[in-house]
Design an enzyme around this catalytic site. Structure first.
Site, PDB file in Angstrom:
ATOM      1  N   HIS A 232       6.078 -26.630  45.197  1.00 61.64           N
ATOM      2  CA  HIS A 232       5.131 -25.744  44.340  1.00 61.64           C
ATOM      3  C   HIS A 232       5.505 -25.504  43.111  1.00 61.64           C
ATOM      4  CE1 HIS A 232       3.316 -21.382  44.355  1.00 61.64           C
ATOM      5  NE2 HIS A 232       2.517 -22.350  44.558  1.00 61.64           N
ATOM      6  N   LYS A 234       5.923 -25.825  39.152  1.00 63.32           N
ATOM      7  CA  LYS A 234       5.327 -26.228  37.712  1.00 63.32           C
ATOM      8  C   LYS A 234       6.143 -26.114  36.443  1.00 63.32           C
ATOM      9  CE  LYS A 234       2.222 -23.714  40.671  1.00 63.32           C
ATOM     10  NZ  LYS A 234       2.836 -22.714  41.580  1.00 63.32           N
ATOM     11  N   ASP A 239      11.222 -33.093  25.041  1.00 67.37           N
ATOM     12  CA  ASP A 239      12.192 -33.463  24.395  1.00 67.37           C
ATOM     13  C   ASP A 239      13.669 -32.848  24.543  1.00 67.37           C
ATOM     14  OD1 ASP A 239      10.907 -35.650  23.124  1.00 67.37           O
ATOM     15  OD2 ASP A 239      10.251 -34.319  21.510  1.00 67.37           O
ATOM     16  N   HIS A 416      -2.947 -14.469  39.932  1.00 69.61           N
ATOM     17  CA  HIS A 416      -2.073 -15.389  40.601  1.00 69.61           C
ATOM     18  C   HIS A 416      -0.695 -15.332  39.966  1.00 69.61           C
ATOM     19  CE1 HIS A 416      -1.100 -19.851  41.132  1.00 69.61           C
ATOM     20  NE2 HIS A 416      -1.423 -19.372  42.409  1.00 69.61           N
ATOM     21  N   LYS A 418       2.943 -14.232  39.308  1.00 66.91           N
ATOM     22  CA  LYS A 418       4.129 -14.290  40.231  1.00 66.91           C
ATOM     23  C   LYS A 418       5.471 -13.928  39.839  1.00 66.91           C
ATOM     24  CE  LYS A 418       2.251 -18.742  41.702  1.00 66.91           C
ATOM     25  NZ  LYS A 418       1.375 -18.275  42.901  1.00 66.91           N
ATOM     26  N   ASP A 423      13.351  -1.750  35.992  1.00 72.11           N
ATOM     27  CA  ASP A 423      13.829  -0.911  35.127  1.00 72.11           C
ATOM     28  C   ASP A 423      13.617  -1.354  33.795  1.00 72.11           C
ATOM     29  OD1 ASP A 423      14.437   0.497  37.441  1.00 72.11           O
ATOM     30  OD2 ASP A 423      16.604   0.046  37.363  1.00 72.11           O
TER      31      ASP A 423
END
Length: 498
Positions: A232, A234, A239, A416, A418, A423
Site C-alpha cells: 500500500h 506510495k 536523485d 482519503h 491518513k 498537541d
C-alpha cells in the site's frame, strides 16, 4: 473441448470431495488457526465462524486470504539490515550518552518514542529536513512532474495503484525523455492495485528502458493467491534529493476527475533532506524483492545528494523518522507509534482517516484520552469506496461519541487523508489508515514528524476542512435506522478480516 471437459470434471470432483470431507478439513484448519498461527483471539474466532458457517467457501477464503509472512525470510536483505543496524545502534549510543534534554528539544519532547523506533525498527532520526504539504491532487502531481523533469541521476516511483488514464499518460512522456537522457527510471506497483493496467503499456515502457516490477503479481491472468496482502506504499524518490510519501495514488479520481467521488481530499508530504534516504531504503527493499535487483550493491543510491537544505539553527531543523510496517515484520510499528502518541497526548488529538477500524488497544487508547479531557476529533468520509469497511468505520466512530470524542463527516467529496496530529507538536502521516488491515496486513510507510511548524500546518489544514464537515452528535447517531445498525454490526464482526 477435451481440456475444458477435463477441467470441469476435476472441479466437480474437488467440490464433491470437499463436501464429503468438510468436517475433517474444517477440523484440521481449526487446529492450524488456533495453535499454529499468530492471530489475536478476535481474528481466530472470525476465521472459525467463516469456516463453520460458510461451508467450503470459508475454506477457500482462508486459503486465499490468510498467509503468514512473519517467519519468512523473503524480504530480508543482509546488506541493508547490517547497515541499518549499524547506523541505528550508533545513533542510539550517541543519544544515550548525551543529555536527554537535548534530544527532547530536537524531537519535540518525544525522546522515548525516538528511542523506541531506533530499538525496534532501526528507524534513524534525521534532522536536516524541509517539508511541504499537499492536500490537493492537481497541485501535488503538478509539483511531482516538475521535479521529474529536474531529475539528473535516477527516478524511483512506487504506488499501490497506477491506473491507465490521463494522469499516468501525462507522466509517461517525461519519464521517456529522462530515460533517453541517461536517467535511470524504475516503477514499482502492487499486483492488486495495478491489475487493470494493460500489459502492452508496461511492455512499451520496459522496451524504452524503464524498469518495471510488480509486487505480488497475479498468476493465471488476474488470479492472485496473496490478494489479502497489498503493498500500500506510495513513495517517489528523485536523485536522493527529494522524496514524496502520502495518500495519493496515480489515477484520475486522485485529481478529482471521477464523478463518483467528486473532490478528492488527501495529504501528501514532499520531503527535502536526510529523511529521503529513509524512503529510498524502503523502496530499495521492496524493489529488491519484486524485481530481483539488489540496489544496495550501489551506494550512490544511498548517499546524501547535493542540494540538501542547510539549517540556520537547531530551531529550524525538522526531525523525521521514516517508519514502515507489514506482514513480514514481528512488530506493528506504525500502529505502535499511534498508540504511544495517543497515550502521551495532553491537549488534543486530531485524526483523519478514510477507514476507522482500530484494534482493541488503539480504540482503548483513544477512549482513555477522550475521557481524560483530551480534545479528540475524528474526521471520516461521508461516502464509502468499500462498503463493509465504511459501515464498520461508522460503528467504531459512533462508539467514540460515548467517550466525549467529536466525530466529523467530510462532505466536500471524498476524504482519503491518513494521519494524526498531537498537541501541535508531533504528527504522523503517510500511507497507513487507522484500521487493522494497515496495522497487520498491508505494507505501509509513514513519516513521524517532530516539528511544531509542520504539525501546525497539518492542523491548520484539518481546521480548514471542518467547515466542509457535518458533526455527528450522540443523539443523531442513536437515531440511525435498523438497517444501518445491522450493516454496522455485521461489518464490525468481520472487522479483523476487512
Amino acid at each position: 473441448m477435451d481440456v475444458i471437459s477435463t477441467i470441469y470434471d476435476t472441479a466437480v470432483s474437488v467440490w464433491a470431495w470437499l463436501l464429503d470431507h468438510i468436517i475433517f478439513v474444517n477440523l484440521i484448519l481449526s487446529i492450524i488457526i488456533v495453535f499454529f498461527r499468530r492471530h489475536d483471539p478476535k481474528t481466530v474466532w472470525t476465521w472459525l465462524l467463516a469456516l463453520y458457517f460458510i461451508p467450503v467457501f470459508g475454506i477457500l477464503f482462508y486459503l486465499f486470504f490468510d498467509q503468514d509472512f512473519r517467519k519468512s525470510k523473503m524480504f530480508r536483505i543482509k546488506e541493508v539490515e547490517d547497515r541499518l543496524r549499524y547506523s541505528a545502534r550508533n545513533q542510539e549510543e550517541f543519544i544515550k550518552s548525551q543529555d536527554m534534554g537535548l534530544l527532547g528539544s530536537l524531537a519535540g519532547g518525544y525522546a522515548d518514542l525516538v528511542l523506541y523506533n531506533l530499538e525496534v525498527a532501526g528507524s534513524v532520526l534525521t534532522l536536516n529536513n524541509h517539508v511541504e504539504i499537499f492536500t490537493d491532487g492537481v497541485e501535488k502531481f503538478k509539483d511531482l512532474k516538475e521535479e521529474l523533469k529536474n531529475a539528473k541521476r535516477y527516478i524511483h516511483i512506487q504506488y499501490y495503484i497506477i491506473k491507465n488514464d490521463e494522469l499516468f499518460d501525462s507522466m509517461i512522456p517525461i519519464l521517456l525523455d529522462k530515460v533517453r537522457n541517461g536517467v535511470e527510471v524504475r516503477i514499482l506497483y502492487d499486483g492488486m492495485g495495478g491489475r487493470f493496467m494493460p500489459k502492452r503499456k508496461w511492455k512499451m515502457l520496459k522496451e524504452a528502458g524503464i524498469g518495471i516490477a510488480s509486487f505480488f503479481p497475479p498468476v493465471l491472468g488476474r488470479l492472485n493467491f496473496r490478494v489479502n496482502y497489498r503493498n500500500h506504499r506510495k513513495i517517489v524518490v528523485i536523485d536522493g534529493r527529494v522524496g514524496y510519501v502520502g495518500g495519493f495514488n496515480i489515477g484520475r479520481e486522485y485529481i478529482s476527475k471521477d464523478p463518483k467521488f467528486g473532490y478528492w481530499r488527501d495529504t501528501h508530504l514532499k520531503i527535502y533532506g536526510e529523511a529521503v534516504i529513509g524512503l529510498q531504503l524502503r523502496f530499495a527493499q521492496d524493489w529488491n524483492y519484486a524485481a530481483g535487483e539488489n540496489l544496495f550493491k550501489d551506494m550512490r543510491y544511498f548517499n546524501e545528494a547535493d542540494g540538501m537544505p542547510e539549517p540556520t539553527s537547531i530551531d529550524s531543523m525538522v526531525g523525521i523518522q521514516i517508519i514502515s510496517s507489514g506482514p513480514d515484520t514481528q512488530t506493528r510499528q506504525i500502529r505502535d507509534n499511534y498508540l504511544e502518541l495517543f497515550h502521551k497526548a495532553r491537549h488534543h488529538i486530531y485524526i483523519q482517516t478514510p477507514y476507522f477500524v482500530p484494534d482493541d488497544a488503539v480504540l482503548s487508547a483513544i477512549q482513555i484520552a477522550a475521557r481524560s479531557g483530551v480534545d479528540v476529533r475524528l474526521m471520516i468520509p461521508c461516502k464509502p469506496d468499500h462498503p463493509f469497511v465504511y459501515w464498520a468505520t461508522c460503528s467504531y466512530a459512533g462508539e467514540l461519541l460515548d467517550y466525549g470524542a467529536r466525530v466529523y463527516v467530510y462532505e466536500n467529496g471524498f476524504l482519503h487523508s491518513k494521519g494524526i496530529m498531537v498537541d501541535g507538536r508531533v504528527s504522523c502521516y503517510g500511507t497507513a489508515n487507522m484500521d487493522i488491515r494497515s496495522f497487520e496486513l498491508n505494507f505501509e510507510v509513514n513519516a513521524t514528524i517532530y516539528d511544531e511548524d509542520v504539525t501546525g500546518q497539518l492542523e491548520e489544514a484539518f481546521m480548514n476542512d471542518l467547515p466542509h464537515c457535518r458533526e455527528i452528535t450522540k443523539e443523531e447517531y442513536a437515531e440511525r435506522n435498523m438497517w444501518m445498525r445491522i450493516k454496522e454490526q455485521s461489518s464490525r464482526l468481520l472487522s479483523p478480516l476487512l
